[in-house]
Design a protein around this motif. Structure first.
Motif, PDB file in Angstrom:
ATOM      1  N   PRO A  19      16.895 -13.941   3.263  1.00 42.84           N
ATOM      2  CA  PRO A  19      15.897 -13.837   2.187  1.00 42.84           C
ATOM      3  C   PRO A  19      14.634 -13.133   2.669  1.00 42.84           C
ATOM      4  CG  PRO A  19      16.117 -16.108   2.961  1.00 42.84           C
ATOM      5  CD  PRO A  19      17.183 -15.326   3.632  1.00 42.84           C
ATOM      6  N   LEU A  20      13.897 -12.586   1.711  1.00 51.57           N
ATOM      7  CA  LEU A  20      12.673 -11.842   2.070  1.00 51.57           C
ATOM      8  C   LEU A  20      11.670 -12.741   2.786  1.00 51.57           C
ATOM      9  CD1 LEU A  20      12.078  -9.834  -1.241  1.00 51.57           C
ATOM     10  CD2 LEU A  20      13.280  -9.113   0.820  1.00 51.57           C
ATOM     11  N   GLY A  21      10.963 -12.167   3.731  1.00 53.20           N
ATOM     12  CA  GLY A  21       9.926 -12.923   4.437  1.00 53.20           C
ATOM     13  C   GLY A  21      10.430 -13.562   5.715  1.00 53.20           C
ATOM     14  N   ASP A  22      11.733 -13.472   5.982  1.00 52.10           N
ATOM     15  CA  ASP A  22      12.286 -14.061   7.202  1.00 52.10           C
ATOM     16  C   ASP A  22      11.655 -13.379   8.427  1.00 52.10           C
ATOM     17  OD1 ASP A  22      14.979 -15.667   8.155  1.00 52.10           O
ATOM     18  OD2 ASP A  22      14.498 -13.964   9.471  1.00 52.10           O
ATOM     19  N   ARG A  23      11.093 -14.209   9.320  1.00 58.60           N
ATOM     20  CA  ARG A  23      10.338 -13.681  10.454  1.00 58.60           C
ATOM     21  C   ARG A  23      11.219 -12.812  11.369  1.00 58.60           C
ATOM     22  NH1 ARG A  23       5.742 -16.158  12.841  1.00 58.60           N
ATOM     23  NH2 ARG A  23       5.417 -17.238  10.888  1.00 58.60           N
ATOM     24  N   ALA A  24      12.484 -13.238  11.575  1.00 66.06           N
ATOM     25  CA  ALA A  24      13.384 -12.486  12.457  1.00 66.06           C
ATOM     26  C   ALA A  24      13.698 -11.113  11.858  1.00 66.06           C
ATOM     27  CB  ALA A  24      14.667 -13.275  12.670  1.00 66.06           C
ATOM     28  N   VAL A  25      13.839 -11.082  10.527  1.00 66.78           N
ATOM     29  CA  VAL A  25      14.117  -9.801   9.856  1.00 66.78           C
ATOM     30  C   VAL A  25      12.894  -8.888   9.943  1.00 66.78           C
ATOM     31  CG1 VAL A  25      14.605  -8.741   7.620  1.00 66.78           C
ATOM     32  CG2 VAL A  25      15.879 -10.764   8.320  1.00 66.78           C
TER      33      VAL A  25
ATOM     34  N   LYS B 211       8.324   2.300  -7.944  1.00 64.86           N
ATOM     35  CA  LYS B 211       8.825   2.539  -6.571  1.00 64.86           C
ATOM     36  C   LYS B 211       8.039   1.717  -5.547  1.00 64.86           C
ATOM     37  CE  LYS B 211       7.918   6.984  -6.502  1.00 64.86           C
ATOM     38  NZ  LYS B 211       7.224   7.284  -7.766  1.00 64.86           N
ATOM     39  N   THR B 212       6.715   1.838  -5.615  1.00 62.10           N
ATOM     40  CA  THR B 212       5.882   1.122  -4.643  1.00 62.10           C
ATOM     41  C   THR B 212       6.002  -0.391  -4.834  1.00 62.10           C
ATOM     42  OG1 THR B 212       4.379   2.981  -4.476  1.00 62.10           O
ATOM     43  CG2 THR B 212       3.487   0.860  -3.829  1.00 62.10           C
ATOM     44  N   THR B 213       6.097  -0.816  -6.087  1.00 59.94           N
ATOM     45  CA  THR B 213       6.264  -2.261  -6.358  1.00 59.94           C
ATOM     46  C   THR B 213       7.542  -2.759  -5.693  1.00 59.94           C
ATOM     47  OG1 THR B 213       5.098  -2.053  -8.451  1.00 59.94           O
ATOM     48  CG2 THR B 213       6.504  -3.979  -8.196  1.00 59.94           C
ATOM     49  N   THR B 214       8.629  -1.993  -5.826  1.00 63.10           N
ATOM     50  CA  THR B 214       9.909  -2.392  -5.214  1.00 63.10           C
ATOM     51  C   THR B 214       9.741  -2.547  -3.708  1.00 63.10           C
ATOM     52  OG1 THR B 214      11.046  -1.102  -6.892  1.00 63.10           O
ATOM     53  CG2 THR B 214      12.345  -1.743  -4.983  1.00 63.10           C
ATOM     54  N   ILE B 215       9.117  -1.553  -3.084  1.00 61.93           N
ATOM     55  CA  ILE B 215       8.953  -1.592  -1.629  1.00 61.93           C
ATOM     56  C   ILE B 215       8.039  -2.753  -1.230  1.00 61.93           C
ATOM     57  CG2 ILE B 215       7.988  -0.333   0.352  1.00 61.93           C
ATOM     58  CD1 ILE B 215       9.253   2.163  -0.671  1.00 61.93           C
ATOM     59  N   LYS B 216       6.977  -2.976  -2.003  1.00 58.52           N
ATOM     60  CA  LYS B 216       6.052  -4.072  -1.654  1.00 58.52           C
ATOM     61  C   LYS B 216       6.732  -5.436  -1.777  1.00 58.52           C
ATOM     62  CE  LYS B 216       1.556  -1.968  -2.164  1.00 58.52           C
ATOM     63  NZ  LYS B 216       0.274  -1.943  -2.822  1.00 58.52           N
ATOM     64  N   ILE B 217       7.618  -5.562  -2.746  1.00 58.95           N
ATOM     65  CA  ILE B 217       8.355  -6.836  -2.868  1.00 58.95           C
ATOM     66  C   ILE B 217       9.293  -6.992  -1.667  1.00 58.95           C
ATOM     67  CG2 ILE B 217      10.087  -8.103  -4.208  1.00 58.95           C
ATOM     68  CD1 ILE B 217       8.822  -6.869  -6.732  1.00 58.95           C
ATOM     69  N   LEU B 218      10.005  -5.922  -1.340  1.00 60.85           N
ATOM     70  CA  LEU B 218      10.943  -6.000  -0.209  1.00 60.85           C
ATOM     71  C   LEU B 218      10.199  -6.280   1.104  1.00 60.85           C
ATOM     72  CD1 LEU B 218      13.347  -3.048  -1.102  1.00 60.85           C
ATOM     73  CD2 LEU B 218      13.841  -5.489  -1.241  1.00 60.85           C
ATOM     74  N   MET B 219       8.961  -5.807   1.194  1.00 62.92           N
ATOM     75  CA  MET B 219       8.174  -6.009   2.419  1.00 62.92           C
ATOM     76  C   MET B 219       7.480  -7.360   2.462  1.00 62.92           C
ATOM     77  SD  MET B 219       8.278  -3.442   4.499  1.00 62.92           S
ATOM     78  CE  MET B 219       9.927  -3.865   4.265  1.00 62.92           C
ATOM     79  N   GLY B 220       7.552  -8.096   1.340  1.00 64.18           N
ATOM     80  CA  GLY B 220       6.908  -9.423   1.311  1.00 64.18           C
ATOM     81  C   GLY B 220       5.416  -9.354   1.050  1.00 64.18           C
ATOM     82  N   ILE B 221       4.923  -8.167   0.646  1.00 64.43           N
ATOM     83  CA  ILE B 221       3.493  -8.037   0.334  1.00 64.43           C
ATOM     84  C   ILE B 221       3.227  -8.686  -1.026  1.00 64.43           C
ATOM     85  CG2 ILE B 221       1.632  -6.386  -0.146  1.00 64.43           C
ATOM     86  CD1 ILE B 221       3.150  -4.446   1.785  1.00 64.43           C
ATOM     87  N   HIS B 222       4.130  -8.453  -1.972  1.00 58.81           N
ATOM     88  CA  HIS B 222       4.074  -9.104  -3.280  1.00 58.81           C
ATOM     89  C   HIS B 222       5.324  -9.969  -3.433  1.00 58.81           C
ATOM     90  CE1 HIS B 222       1.471  -5.668  -5.163  1.00 58.81           C
ATOM     91  NE2 HIS B 222       0.890  -6.270  -4.141  1.00 58.81           N
TER      92      HIS B 222
END
Lengths: 319, 262
Positions: A84-90, A60-71
């Motif tokens: 895509p993930l990591g987009d500054r505007a998003v 669960k946490t891995t999924t959220i961390k990927i979506l948040m751009g942490i991993h």
């Protein structure tokens, strides 16, 4: 419309060759890889409360961390609001509360929120108003001038929630938002999440507190050992038909009960009443007919439906 | 705006932390002791020179800028090397170990903004130290007789040199801090790295004289000489500015790489 989409999202953690484990130096040449997430395909719709459920270590946490751009994901793709993930505007339109929020504990409550407001580029006047509004929303106005090191676990969780809402996000990611909270605190968080849905926001949260998830989620996904076991509306996942009946009888003797005992799931006698659990509608009808004929009385008949917890346990045990 | 926010918070952390004041106090305690010794020696030499003049013997009077101010600043150049690991080691290592970095990277803040906010805060501490160091030339100017006042262009060159060196060392420290979650490890790597960077010009390989020249040119100590003599050479500016950018670039890439590894 899907605001969060993942396709074949996978994550393999690779440990360093030289690592420390339980405080000891360890050199590891094999077994360094751990699959935390395996081919996750999910769609989360705009305006819904989506619960990502699973036991500890499910991913669960891995999924959220990927979506948040942490991993970064090892493979697969994901999009938030079509980008895509990591987009500054998003990033400026999403809020995030980590599982164990760690803060700069020397900052006061209002300073902490103000700092995040600055990171989101909110101007001073709006920031001040937003800080006051959020402190009131999470019930921490009285603690605005206390450094965070003086906050309790529940207060930390609430200031974390306020931080996640600082930029008035369209999507809020909450990783175990109810962990460490007492029943009252959990209810407050539940009400807050429901309030966010009313404002048209999408809430994506992970939890292993199933009763809370059942109360507020529009849809849930169940993860186990990194794999998606099932996803859908609670009404679709949980059997809508009755799974068992609870029959409470009075004025019947033990001989009568013994006639049915083998076919019943459970039999309990308490204060002159017999509590019987039946798995079949026909058996339930037959017991009630026979009891009435023998002069017994039906005190209560309660049909029971499958709970999220029952479903979760059956899914996890099944895998 | 994000860089400014991070800069302000970081600066506040520095000036609320007792360790910053301890580091600065130690540096200025040592500098003060050395200043006192050099001043005593300078007075002695000046007096002897005057006596020789009275006896009709010609002897050049000692120069206060060359002897006192340059001497004190030479010590400060060295002390900075030892103070940087203490000031820089927590910058990113602490954020990583405490988990606060995760919350920052989810905000619309680029790695470069984060790095620059922290870097500029540390450089500001350096500016504060350089401003404090002006006490020494000011004291000389205040008590000095005509002819014993500091040569301000040389003092200016020393200040510029200090700032550039502090900036380059800070970038190195930040780079080391980006590579680990352990503050102590970051501090040790910074200290060893800075010592090696200064000493690399002393390594001589007889078979490869060209390599020796390159090592000498890449050595940090090689580029401090001009500032100490009051010479502002473009190559020294370029050297320290490029080194700072290189270390900061590596730091930002290290932060980025962490997302793949973990």
């Amino acid at each position: 419309m899907a605001v969060i989409e993942t396709q074949g999202l996978s994550k393999v953690y690779v440990r360093d060759v030289i690592d420390t484990e339980y405080g000891r130096l360890r050199i590891r040449l094999t077994g360094r890889k751990t699959v935390a997430l395996d081919n996750l395909n999910l769609d989360v719709n705009k305006g819904e409360i989506f619960g990502l459920l699973g036991p500890n270590g499910a991913g669960k946490t891995t999924t959220i961390k990927i979506l948040m751009g942490i991993h970064f994901a090892s493979s697969g793709t994901a999009k938030i609001m079509g980008k895509p993930l990591g987009d500054r505007a998003v990033k400026s339109r999403i809020g995030f509360l980590p599982e164990n929020p760690y803060f700069y504990d020397y900052l006061k409550g209002w300073e902490f929120l103000d700092f995040y407001g600055q990171l989101y580029g909110i101007d001073k006047r709006k920031r001040r108003a937003k800080v006051e509004e959020l402190l009131a929303l999470v019930g921490l106005t009285h603690a605005a001038n206390i450094p965070l090191r003086g906050y309790s676990k529940g207060m930390n969780q609430r200031i974390g929630l306020a931080q996640a809402l600082m930029n008035d996000p369209d999507i809020v990611f909450l990783d175990e938002p109810q962990s460490g909270l007492d029943p009252l605190g959990r209810k407050e968080v539940r009400d807050l999440i429901l309030g966010l849905r009313k404002q048209g926001k999408t809430v994506f949260f992970s939890s292993h507190i199933l009763s809370d998830a059942e109360m507020i989620c529009d849809r849930v996904a169940i993860l186990f050992k990194g794999k998606l076991r099932s996803v859908g509306r609670l009404s679709e996942l949980l059997s809508s038909s009755v799974t068992e009946w609870e029959i409470v009888l009075r004025d019947v003797d033990e001989r009568f009960i013994n006639r049915w005992r083998d076919r019943l799931e459970r039999v309990v006698e308490s204060e002159g009443e017999w509590w019987l659990i039946s798995k079949s509608q026909d058996l339930t009808d037959a017991i009630i007919d026979a009891a009435t004929r023998d002069g017994g009385k039906l005190s209560a008949l309660t049909p029971r439906r499958q709970s999220l917890e029952d479903y979760f346990i059956s899914e996890v045990k099944g895998s | 705006m994000a860089t400014w926010a991070i800069y302000k918070r970081e600066l506040k952390t520095y000036f609320q932390s007792p360790s910053t004041y301890i580091v600065i106090a130690l540096i200025f305690l040592l500098m003060g002791m050395i200043f006192q010794n050099i001043m005593a020696e300078f007075s002695d030499l000046s007096m002897r020179s005057q006596q020789m003049g009275m006896w009709g013997q010609q002897q050049q009077a000692p120069n206060v800028t060359h002897m006192v101010i340059r001497g004190v600043f030479y010590v400060m150049f060295s002390l900075i090397l030892f103070s940087i690991p203490l000031l820089s080691m927590r910058l990113l290592a602490e954020e990583k170990s405490r988990g606060t970095l995760e919350m920052i990277v989810t905000c619309p803040v680029g790695d470069w903004s984060l790095i620059m906010g922290k870097y500029l805060a540390l450089v500001s501490v350096g500016v504060f130290m350089i401003i404090l160091s002006s006490l020494f030339p000011l004291m000389v100017w205040y008590v000095g007789k005509p002819g014993s006042v500091p040569e301000w262009p040389i003092v200016g060159s020393l200040w510029i040199g200090l700032l550039l060196i502090f900036a380059a060392y800070s970038a190195f420290g930040l780079m080391a801090s980006s590579m680990t979650e352990n503050q102590m490890a970051a501090g040790v790597v910074t200290l060893i790295g800075l010592l090696l960077w200064n000493m690399m010009g002393d390594f001589q390989i007889e078979q490869f004289p060209q390599v020796n020249t390159i090592l000498k040119e890449m050595s940090a100590s090689q580029h401090t000489e001009n500032f100490l003599t009051g010479v502002l050479a473009l190559k020294d500016f370029v050297f320290y500015i490029l080194s700072s950018f290189l270390f900061l670039f590596i730091a930002s890439k290290t932060l980025d790489a962490r997302r793949w590894r973990v």
